[in-house]
Design a protein around this motif. Structure first.
Motif, PDB file in Angstrom:
ATOM      1  N   MET A 313      48.370  24.962  23.193  1.00  0.00           N
ATOM      2  CA  MET A 313      47.564  26.153  23.387  1.00  0.00           C
ATOM      3  C   MET A 313      46.690  26.209  24.484  1.00  0.00           C
ATOM      4  O   MET A 313      45.894  27.018  25.045  1.00  0.00           O
ATOM      5  CB  MET A 313      46.901  26.518  21.924  1.00  0.00           C
ATOM      6  N   ASP A 314      46.471  24.709  25.101  1.00  0.00           N
ATOM      7  CA  ASP A 314      45.552  24.731  26.176  1.00  0.00           C
ATOM      8  C   ASP A 314      46.166  24.936  27.474  1.00  0.00           C
ATOM      9  O   ASP A 314      45.272  25.152  28.422  1.00  0.00           O
ATOM     10  CB  ASP A 314      44.840  23.312  26.283  1.00  0.00           C
ATOM     11  N   ASP A 315      47.264  25.273  27.654  1.00  0.00           N
ATOM     12  CA  ASP A 315      48.106  25.251  28.733  1.00  0.00           C
ATOM     13  C   ASP A 315      48.486  26.899  28.961  1.00  0.00           C
ATOM     14  O   ASP A 315      48.654  27.659  28.112  1.00  0.00           O
ATOM     15  CB  ASP A 315      49.165  24.222  28.669  1.00  0.00           C
ATOM     16  N   ALA A 316      49.067  26.894  30.368  1.00  0.00           N
ATOM     17  CA  ALA A 316      49.371  28.177  30.750  1.00  0.00           C
ATOM     18  C   ALA A 316      50.466  28.124  31.988  1.00  0.00           C
ATOM     19  O   ALA A 316      50.559  27.002  32.441  1.00  0.00           O
ATOM     20  CB  ALA A 316      48.267  29.260  30.926  1.00  0.00           C
ATOM     21  N   TRP A 317      51.099  29.029  32.181  1.00  0.00           N
ATOM     22  CA  TRP A 317      52.050  29.222  33.688  1.00  0.00           C
ATOM     23  C   TRP A 317      51.035  29.279  34.590  1.00  0.00           C
ATOM     24  O   TRP A 317      51.125  30.842  35.304  1.00  0.00           O
ATOM     25  CB  TRP A 317      53.066  30.183  33.308  1.00  0.00           C
ATOM     26  N   TRP A 318      50.374  28.304  35.014  1.00  0.00           N
ATOM     27  CA  TRP A 318      49.150  28.631  36.085  1.00  0.00           C
ATOM     28  C   TRP A 318      49.593  28.954  37.320  1.00  0.00           C
ATOM     29  O   TRP A 318      50.964  28.694  37.795  1.00  0.00           O
ATOM     30  CB  TRP A 318      48.198  27.500  36.115  1.00  0.00           C
ATOM     31  N   GLY A 319      48.935  29.562  38.127  1.00  0.00           N
ATOM     32  CA  GLY A 319      49.173  29.796  39.637  1.00  0.00           C
ATOM     33  C   GLY A 319      47.866  30.423  40.217  1.00  0.00           C
ATOM     34  O   GLY A 319      47.047  31.317  39.537  1.00  0.00           O
ATOM     35  N   PRO A 320      47.677  30.326  41.614  1.00  0.00           N
ATOM     36  CA  PRO A 320      46.622  30.790  42.301  1.00  0.00           C
ATOM     37  C   PRO A 320      46.581  32.345  42.321  1.00  0.00           C
ATOM     38  O   PRO A 320      47.686  32.937  42.739  1.00  0.00           O
ATOM     39  CB  PRO A 320      46.539  30.253  43.646  1.00  0.00           C
ATOM     40  N   VAL A 321      45.685  33.141  42.035  1.00  0.00           N
ATOM     41  CA  VAL A 321      45.566  34.536  42.299  1.00  0.00           C
ATOM     42  C   VAL A 321      44.385  35.117  42.993  1.00  0.00           C
ATOM     43  O   VAL A 321      43.487  34.038  42.936  1.00  0.00           O
ATOM     44  CB  VAL A 321      45.607  35.335  40.815  1.00  0.00           C
ATOM     45  N   SER A 322      44.515  36.032  43.645  1.00  0.00           N
ATOM     46  CA  SER A 322      43.250  36.776  44.393  1.00  0.00           C
ATOM     47  C   SER A 322      43.095  38.088  43.531  1.00  0.00           C
ATOM     48  O   SER A 322      43.809  38.412  42.926  1.00  0.00           O
ATOM     49  CB  SER A 322      43.675  36.914  45.812  1.00  0.00           C
ATOM     50  N   LEU A 323      41.847  38.463  44.021  1.00  0.00           N
ATOM     51  CA  LEU A 323      41.421  39.789  43.128  1.00  0.00           C
ATOM     52  C   LEU A 323      41.114  40.925  44.045  1.00  0.00           C
ATOM     53  O   LEU A 323      39.855  41.095  44.425  1.00  0.00           O
ATOM     54  CB  LEU A 323      40.129  39.421  42.404  1.00  0.00           C
ATOM     55  N   PRO A 324      42.074  41.666  44.594  1.00  0.00           N
ATOM     56  CA  PRO A 324      41.888  42.882  45.488  1.00  0.00           C
ATOM     57  C   PRO A 324      41.134  43.957  44.931  1.00  0.00           C
ATOM     58  O   PRO A 324      41.058  43.925  43.620  1.00  0.00           O
ATOM     59  CB  PRO A 324      43.353  43.308  45.750  1.00  0.00           C
ATOM     60  N   PRO A 325      40.294  44.252  45.574  1.00  0.00           N
ATOM     61  CA  PRO A 325      39.384  45.536  45.082  1.00  0.00           C
ATOM     62  C   PRO A 325      40.312  46.782  44.455  1.00  0.00           C
ATOM     63  O   PRO A 325      41.179  47.106  45.034  1.00  0.00           O
ATOM     64  CB  PRO A 325      38.636  45.887  46.353  1.00  0.00           C
ATOM     65  N   GLY A 326      39.801  47.001  43.182  1.00  0.00           N
ATOM     66  CA  GLY A 326      40.429  48.144  42.456  1.00  0.00           C
ATOM     67  C   GLY A 326      41.766  47.919  42.171  1.00  0.00           C
ATOM     68  O   GLY A 326      42.361  49.035  41.630  1.00  0.00           O
TER      69      GLY A 326
END
Length: 567
Positions: A313-326
């Motif tokens: 439960m502590d883990d995920a299929w992680w990966g870098p994301v960016s957060l574009p506006p809108g």
């Protein structure tokens, strides 16, 4: 109990695992129904790249690519290790290829081998640089009729006429630097023009897999109810005999499952409370690209109603994301492998092999993050030459960043590295030193700190025209750019504990009779790692298939298809 509906098998969740379960049940004489809580079908499977990691698959054999059960077993032992039971790993290796062959032989799905898409740790014992992945061929969405409008699609999806595989997507990204990229771009362009002329509605990658499975469900008349969330289990004498669902057609109904309930409802990526309880801080639902319906309903019900065990439960299929506006979070894969860009922490230092598996990069962000030296967010630093040559996010080479990207602060732009460092809040002298050291590595073609470009996986998304290392390039042409990267995910990895037969287990290790689970609402067979492309879809379809096999072997009464009550 008054039953409004009766089935042999009730499937909760309409992703690839749920659909394969229902199709295999139907082909073996069992009535089934799929319940989907949202107003679209396909879940996170439809939003994905559509790959399935299938060792020893029939397409490898047909193309003369050597693999073996023992080789795959050794590879999982050297990646997953003992974090998950050996019996479960063995079941996956043995049944995955069987499942894939059955799917291709008995449904509308047509697979193609993901040629050259390396295992994520190909240098480890049993690893393969040639890759073990399969993907569904693109399809024309018009074959789905009215059901076409119900498929789950990403906010920034592929425009209708365009049609390309994951391999073609990789090559298109190199259109400015390689002959193969140019030829692929022309091929895809011509195909897209023909699609436009014909009025074709192309579904690709995860959409193609889900579209083909939905088409197959239509062929068989297997019902899939949208807007019908699972509410609770119905239990008699310790056995799960059905579920309660809140449907938009009949309201709250009791659905009997004579032979079993299969949970394929996704993880808890969009459940803020569960993420804060089980996962490391900082954490939020704002960074995930998983299906928004993934709120862990079946996991919570399993724990609270049935004393089901949970793990990972502590883990995920992680990966870098960016957060574009809108917009929605943007998951970054290929950009990190291409030469001419790095990731740095709050002190302006590199901290990992940027080109490594996205799960490894996500883990590195959390492992190194401290208040004094934040790695969340990290900064992706690139120069103009990188932008001239490579795709970033959805922007093609030489395409300028939209003005709102810079004005909103999503993209930071500067004429010097020192100015860039000041703007993003990292020590200027340190960032300059880091880039200078990296540039020296790039000129030599080797990265002694993090070994970027050493692995065949790193090089898969690298630029083969760039020498001496396809993943290392200098950062020196102004202007310079930086984008914040956050530890996002494709979905959570933890959930209900299942055995090698997909049966859900209690805390004491006993089976909750009548209940099975697959996909992200179960604890992943892959443990804390990500062995290769398709390590989510491969297991969810395989263990859904295995669940039905167990039901067929243990069913106490035959199906009476004439009693079908679900339409």
């Amino acid at each position: 109990m008054d039953w409004e509906y009766t089935t042999d098998v009730t499937v909760v969740g309409s992703g690839a695992g749920g659909m394969v379960s229902a199709l295999y049940a139907d082909d073996n004489g069992l009535d089934s129904i799929i319940l989907e809580k949202t107003d679209t079908y396909g879940g996170s499977s439809a939003l994905s790249g559509g790959g399935l990691w299938i060792p020893v698959n029939h397409h490898m054999k047909a193309q003369g690519v050597p693999d073996s059960v023992e080789k795959a077993r050794v590879y999982l032992q050297n990646t997953v290790g003992d974090r998950t039971p050996q019996e479960k790993q063995d079941a996956y290796i043995e049944r995955a290829r069987e499942m894939a062959k059955w799917v291709e032989d008995n449904t509308r799905v047509e697979f193609a081998r993901m040629d050259g898409y390396s295992d994520y740790y190909p240098e480890r014992p049993g690893g393969m640089a040639q890759g073990r992945g399969l993907e569904a061929e693109p399809m024309d969405g018009r074959n789905l009729g009215d059901a076409r409008h119900g498929i789950n699609e990403p906010e920034q999806g592929v425009p209708g006429p365009l049609s390309f595989t994951s391999g073609e997507f990789r090559d298109i990204g190199l259109v400015m630097t390689t002959l193969r990229g140019k030829i692929t771009a022309m091929t895809v362009g011509l195909r897209s023009v023909l699609n436009l002329v014909r009025g074709a509605d192309s579904l690709t990658m995860g959409g193609a897999l889900i579209g083909r499975l939905r088409w197959s469900l239509q062929d068989r008349g297997v019902p899939l109810w949208l807007n019908s969330p699972f509410e609770s289990f119905v239990v008699e004498d310790g056995r799960v005999v059905g579920v309660v669902a809140d449907t938009d057609r009949d309201g709250r109904v009791n659905i009997r499952a004579k032979h079993g309930v299969i949970l394929a409802a996704g993880g808890f990526a969009h459940n803020e409370e569960l993420r804060e309880e089980y996962q490391e801080s900082p954490i939020t639902t704002d960074w995930t690209v998983a299906n928004e319906g993934n709120t862990g309903d079946t996991i919570v019900a399993g724990m609270e109603e049935l004393d089901a065990a949970v793990d990972l439960m502590d883990d995920a299929w992680w990966g870098p994301v960016s957060l574009p506006p809108g917009g929605e979070p943007m998951f970054h894969v290929a950009e990190r492998n291409e030469p001419g860009a790095i990731m740095v922490n709050g002190q302006g230092d590199r901290f990992t092999n940027e080109a490594a598996s996205y799960v490894d990069v996500g883990h590195a962000m959390y492992e190194h993050h401290t208040e004094d030296n934040p790695h969340i967010p990290a900064h992706f630093v690139m120069d103009q030459r990188f932008r001239n040559k490579y795709v970033f996010e959805t922007l093609m080479p030489r395409q300028s960043f939209p003005s709102e990207y810079v004005e909103s602060g999503y993209v930071t732009k500067a004429s010097t590295l020192s100015e860039l460092a000041t703007k993003i809040g990292v020590p200027a002298e340190r960032l300059v030193d880091t880039v200078e050291q990296f540039n020296e590595y790039a000129r030599r073609g080797e990265d002694p700190e993090y070994h970027r470009g050493d692995s065949a996986y790193d090089r898969y998304y690298g630029d083969p025209s760039h020498e001496p290392n396809p993943c290392l390039g200098t950062i020196e042409e102004a202007p310079f750019f930086a984008v914040e990267f956050w530890p996002g995910d494709l979905g959570t990895k933890g959930g209900l504990v299942t055995d090698e037969r997909s049966r859900v287990l209690r805390e004491d290790g006993s089976w909750i009779e009548g209940l099975y689970a697959t996909g992200n609402n179960s604890a992943s067979v892959m443990g804390h790692t990500y062995p290769g492309p398709g390590s989510t879809l491969g297991p969810t379809t395989t263990f859904g298939y295995i669940a039905v096999k167990d039901i067929l072997e243990t069913a106490s009464e035959p199906s009476e298809r004439s009693d079908r009550q679900v339409a």
